[in-house]
Scaffold this active site. Structure first.
Site, PDB file in Angstrom:
ATOM      1  N   ASN A 116     -10.283   0.120  -0.220  1.00 52.68           N
ATOM      2  CA  ASN A 116      -8.814   0.210  -0.251  1.00 52.68           C
ATOM      3  C   ASN A 116      -8.318  -0.295  -1.610  1.00 52.68           C
ATOM      4  OD1 ASN A 116      -6.063  -0.068   0.075  1.00 52.68           O
ATOM      5  ND2 ASN A 116      -6.170  -1.117   2.046  1.00 52.68           N
ATOM      6  N   HIS A 150      -3.499   7.360   3.005  1.00 52.13           N
ATOM      7  CA  HIS A 150      -3.877   6.076   2.402  1.00 52.13           C
ATOM      8  C   HIS A 150      -5.250   5.665   2.936  1.00 52.13           C
ATOM      9  CE1 HIS A 150      -3.858   2.047   0.977  1.00 52.13           C
ATOM     10  NE2 HIS A 150      -3.712   1.506   2.162  1.00 52.13           N
ATOM     11  N   CYS A 159       0.807  -1.229   0.000  1.00 50.15           N
ATOM     12  CA  CYS A 159       0.000   0.000   0.000  1.00 50.15           C
ATOM     13  C   CYS A 159       0.842   1.281   0.000  1.00 50.15           C
ATOM     14  CB  CYS A 159      -0.960   0.003   1.184  1.00 50.15           C
ATOM     15  SG  CYS A 159      -2.232  -1.251   1.018  1.00 50.15           S
TER      16      CYS A 159
HETATM   17  O1  UT7 Z   1      -3.851  -1.037   3.447  1.00 51.05           O
HETATM   18  C1  UT7 Z   1      -2.992  -2.000   3.975  1.00 51.05           C
HETATM   19  C2  UT7 Z   1      -3.047  -2.023   5.424  1.00 51.05           C
HETATM   20  N1  UT7 Z   1      -4.278  -2.593   5.885  1.00 51.05           N
HETATM   21  C3  UT7 Z   1      -4.938  -2.007   6.873  1.00 51.05           C
HETATM   22  O2  UT7 Z   1      -4.563  -0.964   7.293  1.00 51.05           O
HETATM   23  C4  UT7 Z   1      -6.134  -2.737   7.433  1.00 51.05           C
HETATM   24  C5  UT7 Z   1      -6.075  -2.693   8.935  1.00 51.05           C
HETATM   25  N2  UT7 Z   1      -7.130  -3.431   9.598  1.00 51.05           N
HETATM   26  C6  UT7 Z   1      -8.424  -3.060   9.578  1.00 51.05           C
HETATM   27  O3  UT7 Z   1      -8.816  -2.123   8.931  1.00 51.05           O
HETATM   28  C7  UT7 Z   1      -9.370  -3.790  10.505  1.00 51.05           C
HETATM   29  O4  UT7 Z   1      -8.628  -4.610  11.381  1.00 51.05           O
HETATM   30  C8  UT7 Z   1     -10.433  -4.648   9.781  1.00 51.05           C
HETATM   31  C9  UT7 Z   1     -11.416  -3.752   9.075  1.00 51.05           C
HETATM   32  C10 UT7 Z   1      -9.765  -5.592   8.812  1.00 51.05           C
HETATM   33  C11 UT7 Z   1     -11.231  -5.456  10.811  1.00 51.05           C
HETATM   34  O5  UT7 Z   1     -11.770  -4.598  11.798  1.00 51.05           O
HETATM   35  P1  UT7 Z   1     -11.563  -4.884  13.344  1.00 51.05           P
HETATM   36  O6  UT7 Z   1     -12.263  -3.822  14.046  1.00 51.05           O
HETATM   37  O7  UT7 Z   1     -10.109  -5.030  13.600  1.00 51.05           O
HETATM   38  O8  UT7 Z   1     -12.352  -6.240  13.530  1.00 51.05           O
HETATM   39  P2  UT7 Z   1     -11.848  -7.625  14.141  1.00 51.05           P
HETATM   40  O9  UT7 Z   1     -11.105  -8.390  13.118  1.00 51.05           O
HETATM   41  O10 UT7 Z   1     -11.230  -7.389  15.467  1.00 51.05           O
HETATM   42  O11 UT7 Z   1     -13.234  -8.307  14.397  1.00 51.05           O
HETATM   43  C12 UT7 Z   1     -14.193  -7.803  15.366  1.00 51.05           C
HETATM   44  C13 UT7 Z   1     -15.440  -8.646  15.301  1.00 51.05           C
HETATM   45  C14 UT7 Z   1     -15.167 -10.136  15.407  1.00 51.05           C
HETATM   46  O12 UT7 Z   1     -16.236 -10.724  16.088  1.00 51.05           O
HETATM   47  P3  UT7 Z   1     -16.116 -11.105  17.640  1.00 51.05           P
HETATM   48  O13 UT7 Z   1     -14.957 -12.057  17.733  1.00 51.05           O
HETATM   49  O14 UT7 Z   1     -15.856  -9.790  18.344  1.00 51.05           O
HETATM   50  O15 UT7 Z   1     -17.452 -11.724  17.931  1.00 51.05           O
HETATM   51  C15 UT7 Z   1     -15.181 -10.605  13.980  1.00 51.05           C
HETATM   52  O16 UT7 Z   1     -15.504 -11.951  13.838  1.00 51.05           O
HETATM   53  O17 UT7 Z   1     -16.111  -8.440  14.051  1.00 51.05           O
HETATM   54  C16 UT7 Z   1     -16.238  -9.699  13.368  1.00 51.05           C
HETATM   55  N3  UT7 Z   1     -16.022  -9.461  11.947  1.00 51.05           N
HETATM   56  C17 UT7 Z   1     -17.011  -9.155  11.085  1.00 51.05           C
HETATM   57  N4  UT7 Z   1     -18.337  -9.041  11.251  1.00 51.05           N
HETATM   58  C18 UT7 Z   1     -19.063  -8.702  10.175  1.00 51.05           C
HETATM   59  C19 UT7 Z   1     -14.853  -9.467  11.278  1.00 51.05           C
HETATM   60  N5  UT7 Z   1     -15.048  -9.160   9.986  1.00 51.05           N
HETATM   61  C20 UT7 Z   1     -16.377  -8.970   9.840  1.00 51.05           C
HETATM   62  C21 UT7 Z   1     -17.197  -8.624   8.742  1.00 51.05           C
HETATM   63  N6  UT7 Z   1     -18.537  -8.494   8.951  1.00 51.05           N
HETATM   64  N7  UT7 Z   1     -16.704  -8.408   7.508  1.00 51.05           N
END
Ligand code: UT7
Length: 331
Positions: A286, A256, A116
């Site tokens: 993204n 970004h 990225c």
């Molecule tokens: O550009 C390159 C660099 N990349 C980035 O900068 C991306 C960085 N990361 C992110 O933007 C975020 O970590 C994500 C958007 C990928 C994920 O968001 P998060 O707030 O970190 O969510 P998480 O993975 O901690 O998941 C939280 C909850 C989980 O459920 P529980 O365990 O709390 O019950 C996941 O299972 O949300 C759930 N979850 C979803 N629910 C609905 C994870 N993905 C999804 C989804 N839809 N797509």
């Protein structure tokens, strides 16, 4: 003689027609519009459809948009860099094909890959060639067909990424406009957290790797998020302190577009108001190497000669950094 700086003198863009909405994602993966919107800020993203169309298809269109808008003769371009994490082919450079297709017959060309941060690093490369006096017109295109490496059954990644391309032309400037400072970083600690396991020299393609889904992007979102927030904020702040700039001196933050929460954290650290932060993540998601030039193209009409811009990016590898640049023209 005044110092030669490298200014952006034109921008262009291309996004595919197909719009993949959060609502449509809901129909094939366990997610919902509310979760995606609140956790990422994304409402929709563009997907390049069509047999045989790769990243170069979008890179060529973005470059042609730039050439057309700025009335630039492609034969005058010295160098074409395509910043991309999704090249058309292994080995044969996407930039070489792109340069030929747009009529840049006097240019040499190559790809630059830094996930990225590819476009950000490309800006630095372009500026170095210009500042040294070696070349006069360097075209940097950020383009990625992320849909070609995404597993659309993996809700951790498929909701985030989209396809698109943006282009910027760098030329010498003797009035002090252009790239003023940069702070580029990388750290191999990030290799495990955002990657494609197979298809490279460590694990060449095989029936096994295809069966295991090892040609798709794998991301440990939480870890990447944590590093992205602290590092993007730190380098952006550094651009201000080391150039004796206050937040009032900054007209635009150009971050970004990975996650709206990362963008907001960076803006808070720099102290700039939301109106000064370029954002289009809701429309495109993204797009990896394309986020920064797509922002420039979308905001071009609002940019004024003399505006101070802080670019910041963070990506796989890890790679990250910030650039301080003064805008060189009114559109
Ligand atoms: O550009 C390159 C660099 N990349 C980035 O900068 C991306 C960085 N990361 C992110 O933007 C975020 O970590 C994500 C958007 C990928 C994920 O968001 P998060 O707030 O970190 O969510 P998480 O993975 O901690 O998941 C939280 C909850 C989980 O459920 P529980 O365990 O709390 O019950 C996941 O299972 O949300 C759930 N979850 C979803 N629910 C609905 C994870 N993905 C999804 C989804 N839809 N797509």
């Amino acid at each position: 003689m005044s110092k030669i700086t490298a200014a952006i003198t034109a921008v262009g863009k291309y996004v595919p027609e197909y719009v993949l909405t959060n609502k449509e994602l809901e129909t094939f993966v366990d997610t919902n519009d509310e979760w995606i919107t609140t956790r990422t800020g994304i409402k929709e993203r563009r997907i390049l459809k069509g047999e045989g169309l790769g990243t170069s298809f979008m890179a060529i269109k973005a470059a042609q948009d730039l050439l057309h808008k700025s009335n630039t003769n492609p034969e005058e371009i010295d160098l074409v860099i395509v910043a991309t994490a999704t090249p058309d082919l292994m080995v044969a450079s996407t930039a070489v094909y792109t340069a030929t297709e747009i009529g840049a017959i006097n240019a040499f060309a190559y790809d630059l890959q830094a996930a990225c941060s590819s476009f950000l690093y490309g800006m630095s490369t372009a500026a170095s060639y210009i500042e040294s006096g070696r070349y006069k017109k360097v075209l940097v295109i950020g383009a990625d067909k992320m849909s070609s490496i995404i597993d659309y059954t993996d809700r951790a990644t498929c909701i985030i990424f989209g396809d698109g391309a943006g282009a910027a032309l760098f030329e010498p400037n003797s009035e002090g406009f252009g790239l003023k400072d940069e702070y580029l970083r990388s750290d191999g600690i990030g290799r495990e957290f955002l990657k494609i396991d197979a298809g490279g020299s460590i694990l060449p393609p095989s029936l096994e790797t295809v069966k295991n889904g090892q040609h798709f992007v794998h991301q440990e979102g939480k870890t990447v998020f944590k590093y992205a927030v602290s590092n993007m904020a730190e380098v952006s702040e550094k651009m201000l302190t080391r150039n004796n700039l206050t937040k009032e001196d900054i007209q635009w933050l150009v971050p970004h577009q990975a996650n709206k929460r990362i963008i907001e954290a960076t803006a808070n650290r720099v102290g700039v108001e939301p109106e000064k932060v370029m954002v289009n993540i809701h429309k495109y998601g993204n797009t990896t190497s394309a986020t920064l030039p797509l922002l420039l193209a979308d905001y071009e009409n609002q940019l004024k000669k003399g505006d101070n811009l802080i670019f910041a990016a963070f990506g796989g590898g890890f790679t990250w950094g910030a650039i301080y640049l003064t805008w060189a023209y009114n559109s």
